[in-house]
Design an enzyme around this catalytic site. Structure first.
Site, PDB file in Angstrom:
ATOM      1  N   GLU A 138      46.789  44.906  63.365  1.00  0.00           N
ATOM      2  CA  GLU A 138      46.079  43.340  63.206  1.00  0.00           C
ATOM      3  C   GLU A 138      45.679  43.442  61.822  1.00  0.00           C
ATOM      4  OE1 GLU A 138      43.194  42.612  65.632  1.00  0.00           O
ATOM      5  OE2 GLU A 138      41.913  44.232  64.920  1.00  0.00           O
ATOM      6  N   ARG A 158      39.396  36.888  58.397  1.00  0.00           N
ATOM      7  CA  ARG A 158      37.703  36.742  57.638  1.00  0.00           C
ATOM      8  C   ARG A 158      37.321  37.733  56.840  1.00  0.00           C
ATOM      9  NH1 ARG A 158      36.276  41.066  60.333  1.00  0.00           N
ATOM     10  NH2 ARG A 158      36.385  41.175  61.815  1.00  0.00           N
ATOM     11  N   HIS A 179      42.654  55.490  60.125  1.00  0.00           N
ATOM     12  CA  HIS A 179      42.010  53.357  60.573  1.00  0.00           C
ATOM     13  C   HIS A 179      42.318  53.861  58.647  1.00  0.00           C
ATOM     14  CE1 HIS A 179      41.645  49.625  61.616  1.00  0.00           C
ATOM     15  NE2 HIS A 179      40.722  49.381  60.114  1.00  0.00           N
ATOM     16  N   LYS A 233      48.726  46.613  76.074  1.00  0.00           N
ATOM     17  CA  LYS A 233      47.469  45.999  74.504  1.00  0.00           C
ATOM     18  C   LYS A 233      47.192  44.778  75.362  1.00  0.00           C
ATOM     19  CE  LYS A 233      47.055  47.447  70.232  1.00  0.00           C
ATOM     20  NZ  LYS A 233      47.163  48.180  68.697  1.00  0.00           N
TER      21      LYS A 233
HETATM   22  P1  ADP Z   1      40.907  45.806  67.992  1.00  0.00           P
HETATM   23  O1  ADP Z   1      41.191  44.255  68.346  1.00  0.00           O
HETATM   24  O2  ADP Z   1      40.262  45.773  69.876  1.00  0.00           O
HETATM   25  O3  ADP Z   1      40.422  46.017  67.004  1.00  0.00           O
HETATM   26  P2  ADP Z   1      43.725  46.983  67.669  1.00  0.00           P
HETATM   27  O4  ADP Z   1      44.773  46.410  67.666  1.00  0.00           O
HETATM   28  O5  ADP Z   1      42.917  46.462  66.124  1.00  0.00           O
HETATM   29  O6  ADP Z   1      42.094  46.334  68.713  1.00  0.00           O
HETATM   30  O7  ADP Z   1      43.224  48.446  67.965  1.00  0.00           O
HETATM   31  C1  ADP Z   1      41.872  48.711  67.596  1.00  0.00           C
HETATM   32  C2  ADP Z   1      41.656  50.872  67.530  1.00  0.00           C
HETATM   33  O8  ADP Z   1      42.593  50.811  68.436  1.00  0.00           O
HETATM   34  C3  ADP Z   1      42.691  50.910  66.218  1.00  0.00           C
HETATM   35  O9  ADP Z   1      41.376  50.827  65.265  1.00  0.00           O
HETATM   36  C4  ADP Z   1      42.387  52.294  66.812  1.00  0.00           C
HETATM   37  O10 ADP Z   1      41.525  52.744  66.501  1.00  0.00           O
HETATM   38  C5  ADP Z   1      43.028  52.215  68.137  1.00  0.00           C
HETATM   39  N1  ADP Z   1      44.685  51.947  68.336  1.00  0.00           N
HETATM   40  C6  ADP Z   1      45.346  50.655  68.322  1.00  0.00           C
HETATM   41  N2  ADP Z   1      46.521  50.351  68.409  1.00  0.00           N
HETATM   42  C7  ADP Z   1      47.139  51.905  68.468  1.00  0.00           C
HETATM   43  C8  ADP Z   1      48.504  52.530  68.432  1.00  0.00           C
HETATM   44  N3  ADP Z   1      49.501  51.720  69.052  1.00  0.00           N
HETATM   45  N4  ADP Z   1      47.890  54.143  68.948  1.00  0.00           N
HETATM   46  C9  ADP Z   1      46.719  54.617  68.670  1.00  0.00           C
HETATM   47  N5  ADP Z   1      45.688  53.524  68.777  1.00  0.00           N
HETATM   48  C10 ADP Z   1      45.612  52.807  68.771  1.00  0.00           C
END
Ligand code: ADP
Length: 446
Positions: free
Chosen positions: A287, A291, A208, A158
């Site tokens: 995360e 906001r 989520h 990521k």
């Molecule tokens: P962004 O800032 O791109 O929204 P996030 O870290 O919030 O990044 O992740 C976005 C989405 O990606 C999450 O809502 C979930 O659907 C998927 N996701 C993120 N991390 C994971 C993980 N460790 N395992 C599975 N899915 C993930």
């Protein structure tokens, strides 16, 4: 309290903030691009300032224009809304340096949470459970392989500056790690100008679930319950509900308390959202959004708390008017995001709205800038309306939603209204038994 607030945004959120200001007796200045000159927030604000052409890079993201607009109109505070500069710490710094209040958290908190590696470190320090992963940024492929042995596969590479699902690659096995590592880095570099990446265990079927928190500058922090946001397409939420159908009351208050305590430990200010993945009874922090969220109205519906007026009062130094024990949760709320997008191909469908009719009745709220004759511009996000329903329980909310979706008319363009009309009758929605994979992998393919 502030006398005049500059609203540095557009669309339904600009109108949302405008209404809160008017209710509080605060003067409003709305900024707009040339493409939004006819928009409802511009018509309803006390004053408006054109800040540039249609392209958001030259208008809604143009910091000198925004700050000048605040200065020439004599504003004493800036509300960044949602999106655009709402999570830009430099913008917050500049606003403050010009003697204006920024209606949001301290710039350092925005900065910390905007870097996902740093955010995870701060979250761990504040006692939040994390997805197992690398302890920080991973710089070389050799380091990635070494760390991956401990984390296990499948895993995710990521981007530290990632957003909207970009810069995120899955590696199912060690063989795929090198390719995932280099493609996540190059995608992150291209999208965010930063190729820092980290590793995280990939959860194969999570939900989520996010917790709304709110804190004042006097050391008070509370949570306002959770929102279930697993109905997503390409990591974009489409349908949200509160409370989550997956949690028991014990789990609910447990994660809420953990989030509120973390908020207090961080010394966070204002409204924020802690996002978690939830799988097999466990929560994993991913995360924090520093906001207001698009889906904030469902929290407002079940708590009766106006998040935007509270946000403004907190920025003006106010004390939270309720304790955790005084926050009560009533009934069930659902939000549908109505986008000017084809309900099957998801291609944007901008253009002139010839006919618009909003749903109504008890427990129905519509946040939108639509009116008959409004021209949906092709330049921005395709969200055109949010339909929020509130019922005494989940079945009641779904019944009200079904009815509201039947009443709602936007013509002639296709919108996601049709998708929601099908969604509301899907078995997984009726039972509440869905994960973040369900919409894309089951519903949209059936
Ligand atoms: P962004 O800032 O791109 O929204 P996030 O870290 O919030 O990044 O992740 C976005 C989405 O990606 C999450 O809502 C979930 O659907 C998927 N996701 C993120 N991390 C994971 C993980 N460790 N395992 C599975 N899915 C993930």
């Amino acid at each position: 309290m502030f006398n005049k607030i500059l609203i540095a945004n557009r669309g339904d959120v600009a109108l949302r903030v405008l209404r809160a200001c008017k209710e509080m007796g605060i003067q409003t200045v709305i900024v707009h691009s040339t493409a939004d000159a006819e928009s409802m927030p511009v018509r309803l604000a006390d004053e408006s300032v054109c800040i540039g052409p249609a392209a958001s890079s030259e208008s809604y993201l143009n910091i000198p224009s925004l700050v000048s607009a605040a200065a020439i109109t004599g504003c004493d505070a800036v509300h960044p809304g949602v999106g655009f500069l709402a999570e830009n710490a430099d913008f917050a710094d500049i606003v403050i340096a010009h003697g204006l209040a920024f209606i949001g958290p301290e710039p350092d908190h925005i900065r910390q949470m905007g870097d996902k590696v740093q955010a995870k470190i701060s979250a761990a320090e504040a006692g939040l459970p994390l997805v197992p992963g690398s302890p920080g940024a991973v710089h070389t492929i050799e380091e990635a392989h070494k760390l991956a042995e401990g984390i296990g596969f499948p895993l995710l590479v990521k981007a530290a500056s990632g957003g909207g699902g970009r810069g995120m690659k899955v590696a199912l096995s060690a063989d795929e790690l090198s390719v995932a590592f280099s493609s996540a880095r190059s995608e992150a570099k291209a999208a965010f100008g930063d190729d820092t990446v980290y590793l995280e265990r990939y959860l194969d079927n999570p939900r989520h679930i996010e917790v709304q928190v709110i804190a004042d500058s006097h050391g008070n922090a509370v949570h306002l319950g959770e929102r279930e946001c697993s109905v997503q397409r390409r990591h974009q939420k489409l349908f949200e509900e509160a409370p989550s159908p997956a949690l028991t009351d014990v789990q609910r208050s447990h994660i809420g308390m953990i989030a509120a305590e973390a908020t207090q430990k961080m010394g966070y200010l204002g409204v924020g959202t802690m996002e978690f993945l939830y799988q097999d009874g466990e929560f994993f922090f991913i995360e924090m959004n520093t906001r207001l969220q698009v889906e904030h109205p469902i929290t407002e519906a079940i708590t009766g708390i106006d998040l935007v007026t509270e946000q403004i009062k907190i920025a003006a130094g106010g004390v939270l008017p309720f304790t955790q024990d005084e926050v009560t949760f009533t009934g069930h709320a659902i939000e549908c995001r109505i986008n000017a997008e084809h309900p099957e191909t998801f291609m944007p469908t901008p253009g002139k709205v010839e006919y618009y009719h909003a749903a109504g009745g008890a427990g129905v709220r519509v946040d939108t800038i639509l009116y008959s004759g409004y021209k949906i511009p092709p330049y921005y996000d395709s969200l055109i309306a949010k339909l929020i329903v509130h019922g005494r329980d989940r079945d009641h909310a779904l019944a009200r939603l079904r009815l509201a979706l039947q009443e709602f008319v936007v013509e002639p363009m296709p919108t996601t209204l049709d998708l929601h009309r099908r969604l509301v009758d899907a078995d997984a929605i009726k039972t509440g038994n869905y994960s973040i994979k369900w919409l894309e992998q089951e519903f949209l393919t059936s």
